[in-house]
Design a protein around this motif. Sequence first.
Motif, short mmCIF file in Angstrom:
data_model
loop_
_atom_site.label_atom_id
_atom_site.label_comp_id
_atom_site.label_asym_id
_atom_site.label_seq_id
_atom_site.Cartn_x
_atom_site.Cartn_y
_atom_site.Cartn_z
N GLN A 1 0.93 -1.32 0.12
CA GLN A 1 0.11 -0.37 0.09
C GLN A 1 0.96 1.25 -0.15
O GLN A 1 0.52 1.99 -0.15
N ALA A 2 1.94 0.82 0.46
CA ALA A 2 2.99 1.96 0.64
C ALA A 2 3.29 2.82 -1.01
O ALA A 2 3.40 3.69 -0.79
N THR A 3 3.24 2.04 -1.82
CA THR A 3 3.09 2.21 -3.23
C THR A 3 1.73 3.13 -4.10
O THR A 3 1.56 2.03 -4.05
N ALA A 4 2.03 3.97 -4.54
CA ALA A 4 1.09 4.23 -5.18
C ALA A 4 1.10 3.37 -6.81
O ALA A 4 -0.38 3.51 -6.92
N ALA A 5 1.47 2.89 -7.37
CA ALA A 5 1.12 1.14 -8.35
C ALA A 5 0.06 1.17 -7.96
O ALA A 5 -0.35 0.27 -8.70
N THR A 6 0.24 0.45 -6.68
CA THR A 6 -0.21 -0.62 -6.11
C THR A 6 -1.04 -0.51 -4.72
O THR A 6 -1.86 -1.64 -3.84
N ARG A 7 -1.63 0.70 -4.45
CA ARG A 7 -2.52 1.25 -3.77
C ARG A 7 -3.51 0.96 -3.94
O ARG A 7 -4.42 0.84 -5.42
N THR A 8 -4.38 0.21 -3.09
CA THR A 8 -5.92 0.35 -3.32
C THR A 8 -6.78 1.08 -2.20
O THR A 8 -6.44 1.06 -1.14
N GLY A 9 -8.06 0.81 -1.87
CA GLY A 9 -9.40 1.37 -1.42
C GLY A 9 -8.84 0.23 -0.36
O GLY A 9 -8.34 -0.94 -0.19
N SER A 10 -9.50 0.61 0.87
CA SER A 10 -9.72 -0.49 2.49
C SER A 10 -10.32 -2.02 2.10
O SER A 10 -9.30 -2.97 2.08
N GLN A 11 -11.23 -2.01 1.48
CA GLN A 11 -12.27 -2.80 1.65
C GLN A 11 -11.41 -3.43 0.28
O GLN A 11 -11.59 -4.94 0.65
#
Length: 329
Positions: A155-165
């Motif tokens: 989650q720390a990288t923008a390319a693999t960041r998603t919503g909490s769900q």
Amino acid sequence: MSDAPEVPDPPREQARRRFGRNDLEARAQATREEIRHQVAATRAQLDATNERIEARTGRNLPIAILIGLGLGGSVLLSLILVKSLFMIVAVGLIAFTSFELASALRFAGRDVPRIPTVIASVAMVPTAFYLGNDGQWFAYLAGLLLISLWRIARQATAATRTGSQDLWKDVGAGVLIQTYVGLLGSFAVLLAAQDGGEWWTLAFLILVISTDTGAYASGLLFGKHPMAPRISPKKTWEGFAGSVTVAIVAGVLLGLLMLDQPWWFGIVFGVLIVASATVGDLAESLMKRDLGIKDISTWLPGHGGFLDRLDSVLPSAAVAYALFVVFAP
């Protein structure tokens, strides 16, 4: 000895000999053609039969049998010869199974790290074999922590960041693999590591194969009423009845002849294993239906993937270990 020159055969004799040779060649050619025709007809009949069976059951039967014999033979030899070899076989099976399930979940949109998933799943095998229950559960919890932290760190990288769900769904997918493949599979290794446990492991594997064969044969011959049409359309109540019958008979025989248990234990053994095998089979079918795929992978022709062959074995391993703890002397 006469020096008179050889007199050539009369034309009629030459014609008779040529006719005889031509007749033999014609007969040989006709025989070869008849053999070719019979072989082609037999092959066409076998292909047609196999196509009907595959359409009815979803399996290429000859290839499935060959691969099944290969897998079964490796497990059998490892259990009988040296139990530590069974641990190596289990490592391979769990590694491939966890990798293909992680790949299937990634194909469905879940971000499951495959390499850490395989490492965490495989780690439960030697810890269960050498350290028993404590090592098994420690490796299981450590694997859950590794997979969860790995996914959260992405989650720390923008390319693999998603919503909490989606994040929690990805973590849940990792937990599913560790529990379904790693933890349940490690019970077979834990059972084999016990004193005399190799015979219990072999017995429950034979029982699972017997129930699967009984369901396959009776479903193929008599199957008319779908058991769970929305989950697995090819499973029928007639096939389930055949699996229960075979499981009870095989359970009694295995209990008496291999496990030194009373006859009534065989009934309990058979009923519980056929129940766990059926639940595991339906659970995997439901998973594939949710993922929108026919097989978890195509690594095993005629079978699909490793999980398609281990779906009944995994939950049955936990049941067999529980029975060993309760009934083994």
